[in-house]
Enzyme design. Structure first.
Site, PDB file in Angstrom:
ATOM      1  N   ASP A  58      30.367 -36.403 -31.661  1.00 22.06           N
ATOM      2  CA  ASP A  58      31.514 -36.684 -30.790  1.00 22.06           C
ATOM      3  C   ASP A  58      31.206 -37.978 -30.039  1.00 22.06           C
ATOM      4  O   ASP A  58      30.134 -38.568 -30.216  1.00 22.06           O
ATOM      5  CB  ASP A  58      31.771 -35.517 -29.816  1.00 22.06           C
ATOM      6  CG  ASP A  58      33.255 -35.365 -29.495  1.00 22.06           C
ATOM      7  OD1 ASP A  58      33.859 -36.359 -29.048  1.00 22.06           O
ATOM      8  OD2 ASP A  58      33.810 -34.274 -29.698  1.00 22.06           O
ATOM      9  N   HIS A  97      37.342 -39.132 -32.038  1.00 22.04           N
ATOM     10  CA  HIS A  97      36.134 -38.630 -31.380  1.00 22.04           C
ATOM     11  C   HIS A  97      34.899 -39.165 -32.100  1.00 22.04           C
ATOM     12  O   HIS A  97      33.969 -38.418 -32.395  1.00 22.04           O
ATOM     13  CB  HIS A  97      36.117 -37.095 -31.353  1.00 22.04           C
ATOM     14  CG  HIS A  97      36.998 -36.511 -30.288  1.00 22.04           C
ATOM     15  ND1 HIS A  97      36.791 -36.740 -28.948  1.00 22.04           N
ATOM     16  CD2 HIS A  97      38.094 -35.712 -30.374  1.00 22.04           C
ATOM     17  CE1 HIS A  97      37.720 -36.102 -28.243  1.00 22.04           C
ATOM     18  NE2 HIS A  97      38.529 -35.486 -29.079  1.00 22.04           N
ATOM     19  N   GLU A 111      42.822 -34.858 -31.799  1.00 20.39           N
ATOM     20  CA  GLU A 111      42.988 -35.849 -30.743  1.00 20.39           C
ATOM     21  C   GLU A 111      42.645 -37.289 -31.133  1.00 20.39           C
ATOM     22  O   GLU A 111      42.016 -38.008 -30.361  1.00 20.39           O
ATOM     23  CB  GLU A 111      42.122 -35.452 -29.529  1.00 20.39           C
ATOM     24  CG  GLU A 111      42.502 -34.122 -28.934  1.00 20.39           C
ATOM     25  CD  GLU A 111      41.653 -33.720 -27.734  1.00 20.39           C
ATOM     26  OE1 GLU A 111      42.233 -33.152 -26.797  1.00 20.39           O
ATOM     27  OE2 GLU A 111      40.436 -33.971 -27.741  1.00 20.39           O
TER      28      GLU A 111
HETATM   29  C1  TNX Z   1      39.817 -30.495 -26.332  1.00 15.74           C
HETATM   30  S1  TNX Z   1      39.445 -28.493 -28.618  1.00 15.74           S
HETATM   31  C2  TNX Z   1      38.973 -30.955 -27.327  1.00 15.74           C
HETATM   32  C3  TNX Z   1      37.570 -31.245 -26.992  1.00 15.74           C
HETATM   33  C4  TNX Z   1      37.301 -31.079 -25.536  1.00 15.74           C
HETATM   34  C5  TNX Z   1      37.976 -29.801 -25.043  1.00 15.74           C
HETATM   35  C6  TNX Z   1      37.698 -29.474 -23.620  1.00 15.74           C
HETATM   36  C7  TNX Z   1      39.453 -29.825 -29.337  1.00 15.74           C
HETATM   37  C8  TNX Z   1      39.656 -29.758 -30.753  1.00 15.74           C
HETATM   38  N1  TNX Z   1      39.309 -30.979 -28.652  1.00 15.74           N
HETATM   39  O1  TNX Z   1      37.249 -32.541 -27.434  1.00 15.74           O
HETATM   40  O2  TNX Z   1      35.931 -31.007 -25.349  1.00 15.74           O
HETATM   41  O3  TNX Z   1      39.367 -29.955 -25.190  1.00 15.74           O
HETATM   42  O4  TNX Z   1      38.170 -28.213 -23.276  1.00 15.74           O
END
Ligand code: TNX
Length: 779
Positions: free
Chosen positions: A205, A280, A345
């Site tokens: 990440d 990420h 994301e």
């Molecule tokens: C969302 S869950 C994210 C993570 C973060 C998390 C914090 C997901 C697939 N992505 O990158 O750490 O929220 O709660």
């Protein structure tokens, strides 16, 4: 001295000794997760140093026997020798059978006075049978040192058991903070103890790359290390100073990874690696900057990186070569049939500007950047499939079209999972609402700093991975669920344990036991025994659920306050005068009648001692409290508080919008009405609004207050515009208050207009905006 005088004291000594030995003989059977059936019988099997253990020669079954022997040896001190015949007395027999209905993971346990027969089709089932067997003993069996003076009794019983779901997972993010192998193994032990079978290892990440890849040494030389900003808030870290060394981080060598996988396999746990793409991934560009669209060398982020705009370039062939090489090494290491490729994301703003990405969109005939992401994932899936592996991705991989064989991990709620299952894809459910163990589990005022949210133990226990929207065939695609432990705010193994258990215990039961067997009261009772086991293992479990919740209710048309805790059978003591509750304070028995402003303090007591801390809420009485109230449109299902009454309950929401007191509306307005019951003089009417644009929550555009008489004729109106602008970062709570020159009225209407669409400058531009409201104060 005659013979009798020697024998008698000797008998007495033996008698006294056996009387003082600790025993479980008065304790009911207490297994977590709850097995399908348990029939208890008279008598006990006693493990002693002569107990033998018999197991099939098959390698995996032998491993299970070794595992059992090891645990027994530590606490009992007995080194159980292998037995030679099934007819011997005092033996534990592990037996591979061919009972189809038990499946791969089911087991049967028959315990009689001189024999234990544990049968299963596979070593998996044997392992789970062993877990149940251990829980039939006193918790001391989990002690890491030899315990004296314990009767190692196992009640005679028949247990038949098998899991509800095949995917019972726990995830751990080791990028945001790095965790040493020693802890990873301890985490795996906890997973195993809960009869869970998946460890989802989030290895890469923005904050660090954690897996050695021989072909790309810079990933661990550069991308695994960041400057140390551990003394700062995650969202407020400062960039590296010139020449500052990146000293914080770490990675796992391939040898360590093999060791972890073998350790997990012995515990019937499959390790699923996650390699994030296309987003990420900014840490990669600290090592190989040419793989991003901008090609700029980045530093590894020492804290929050949001929005994560630097992502893999989807138009650059070198990116795919790199990823295939990395995945080759990953597939070589991990025997699991699934590889998780992230997919969540990814902010696509660089793709919009990047000529290579735009060329790719044209040459592949794609419509937009969402389809480009889908192209990316499909291409990676093809590669994995060609090597006999299957792809898992977060639910964003649905956008722009799902890859043909992909399994979806539904995290943003249940909808992604519903959509995927409807399209015939397998799904793992882990919605933030029930499965995010990085969220608070107790009153944020008293808990260690967390990312936000609120996922209590009871909430986890209420999780049902199969949404009602799915029919029987579609439901078969729900493989199960998992708990996610993201570690932005979790820097140490102790803290990771604290966030994971006992929520892991609740999740384990949800995923293992049949839905009809879920019973919160029974779980609470059995949880006490599980906590004793954790005590023996020195597990730093959370007592967040010791918190007393204070909630108003309407009962028989009267306003009352209810006190509840998620703990079983521990009395709550309270005060109404602002003093600290003591064991001599009033004990809570039924909802409290409250008829004026009050400070309630309440705590849970065990043996006269306050547990953890006392909760506190201030109730401020005004003319609206406890009056009949209505909402024209309901709030979001996610943030309903307790409906309309929450707006006139005398309680104000905290600075955590998920605390259960705030009402949230997504894309819609607040239309609220309260009936004071009779005409009253009114001076002011106000309402509190919450803003946190980072979480897509905005102030309303305007708020309209109206006063109506007994005939519902409007007699006064006041329109107000909030002061706070949406550019302000962080949380703002604004009380918006309309002044009326002493007026007499009966009904009050409040309308708050949502801006409805998130403005252009915001990362969520175009999406529906939220408004959050609490307490409409009438004075
Ligand atoms: C969302 S869950 C994210 C993570 C973060 C998390 C914090 C997901 C697939 N992505 O990158 O750490 O929220 O709660």
């Amino acid at each position: 001295m005659n013979k009798f005088s020697i024998i008698f004291p000797a008998i007495l000594l033996v008698f006294l000794f056996s009387c003082t030995r600790k025993t479980n003989e008065l304790k009911p059977i207490s297994i977590i997760p709850q097995p399908v059936t348990i029939e208890q019988q008279e008598g006990y099997f006693e493990i002693n140093k002569k107990t033998r253990i018999i197991y099939p020669i098959e390698k995996n079954a032998k491993q299970v026997a070794e595992y059992l022997k090891e645990i027994l040896k530590k606490s009992t001190g007995y080194e159980l020798a292998p037995g030679s015949s099934n007819n011997e007395k005092n033996t534990i027999i592990l037996n591979i059978t061919g009972k189809e209905e038990l499946g791969n993971e089911g087991y049967e346990l028959k315990i009689v006075k001189d024999k234990i027969i544990l049968s299963a089709n596979k070593s998996n089932g044997l392992f789970y049978g062993v877990q149940s067997l251990l829980q039939l003993l006193l918790a001391d069996i989990f002690n890491q040192q030899q315990v004296e003076n314990v009767k190692w009794n196992i009640p005679c019983c028949n247990i038949y058991d098998k899991p509800r779901f095949p995917w019972r997972g726990m995830h751990l993010d080791v990028s945001r903070h790095f965790f040493p192998v020693e802890f990873i193994k301890r985490y795996i032990d906890l997973i195993a103890m809960h009869k869970m079978n998946i460890f989802h290892w989030h290895l890469t990440d923005d904050n660090g790359w954690r897996i050695e890849i021989k072909k790309y040494p810079l990933l661990t030389e550069a991308a695994a290390w960041r400057v140390d900003r551990e003394d700062m808030h995650w969202r407020e870290v400062t960039p590296p100073e010139p020449g500052e060394e990146a000293t914080y981080g770490g990675f796992y060598t391939q040898e360590e990874i093999r060791d972890v996988i073998a350790y997990a396999a012995q515990r019937q746990i499959t390790v699923i690696p996650e390699i994030e793409m296309p987003g990420h991934t900014s840490e990669v560009f600290a090592a190989y900057p040419e793989l991003s669209c901008r090609g700029e060398k980045l530093y590894v982020q020492p804290g929050s990186y949001w929005p994560n705009t630097d992502i893999f370039c989807a138009g650059n062939e070198d990116v795919f070569t790199f990823l295939e090489d990395v995945l080759d090494e990953v597939m070589e290491l991990f025997p699991a049939k699934y590889i998780h490729i992230g997919g969540d994301e990814a902010t696509k703003q660089e793709w919009e500007k990047c000529p290579k990405c735009q060329d790719r969109i044209k040459s592949e005939g794609l419509k937009n950047e969402h389809e480009l992401q889908s192209y990316f994932i499909k291409r990676i899936e093809k590669y994995l499939n060609s090597k006999g592996k299957l792809l898992i991705g977060w639910d964003e991989i649905l956008e722009g079209g799902l890859a043909p064989e992909a399994t979806v991990m539904s995290w943003r709620g249940f909808q992604g999972g519903i959509d995927a299952a409807t399209q015939g894809h397998d799904v793992i459910m882990c919605p933030t609402s029930h499965c995010y163990f990085d969220y608070y589990q107790g009153n944020p005022d008293f808990e260690p700093l967390a990312i936000g949210g609120f996922t209590s133990l009871k909430k986890v226990y209420s999780f049902n991975p199969i949404p009602e929207e799915l029919n029987e065939v579609q439901s078969k695609h729900i493989l199960g669920g998992q708990g996610n432990v993201w570690t932005e705010y979790i820097a140490t193994p102790e803290h990771a344990e604290y966030m994971s258990v006992p929520r892991m215990t609740a999740l384990a039961e949800v995923l293992w036991s049949e839905k009809d067997d879920h019973n919160w009261e029974s779980f609470q009772v059995r949880l006490q025994d599980q906590l004793s086991r954790f005590d023996q293992l020195n597990v730093n479990y959370s007592k967040g659920s010791w918190k007393v919740n204070i909630f108003p209710i309407m009962e028989d048309g009267k306003y009352k306050v209810e006190l509840e805790s998620e703990q079983f059978d521990a009395p709550i003591y309270y005060t109404l005068d602002g003093s600290e509750p003591l064991a001599e304070s009033d004990i809570y028995q039924s909802p409290l009648m409250i008829d004026g402003s009050t400070i309630i303090k309440a705590g849970l007591f065990v043996d006269g001692e306050l547990q953890e801390y006392a909760s506190e809420k201030e109730i401020v009485f005004h003319k609206g409290v406890g009056k009949n109230s209505y909402l024209k449109e309901p709030p979001s299902r996610k943030y309903p508080a307790r409906g309309a009454m929450s707006l006139v309950d005398g309680l104000k929401g905290s600075d955590n919008y998920r605390d259960g007191y705030w009402l949230g509306f997504q894309g819609t307005d607040l239309n609220f009405e309260v009936d004071l019951g009779k005409e009253e003089t009114i001076n002011t009417v106000g309402a509190s609004f919450f803003q946190n644009t980072g979480n897509w929550i905005f102030m309303p555009e305007r708020v309209t207050f109206e006063i109506l008489d007994s005939d519902k004729k409007m007699i006064a109106k006041n329109i107000l515009i909030p002061d706070a602008t949406s550019e302000v970062k962080g949380t703002i709570i604004e009380d918006i208050k309309a002044e009326f020159d002493v007026i007499v009225g009966r009904y009050i209407k409040v309308h708050a207009k949502n801006i409805r669409t998130i403005p252009d400058w915001h990362e969520g531009a175009g999406s529906k905006s939220w408004i959050f409201v609490d307490e409409v104060v009438v004075e």
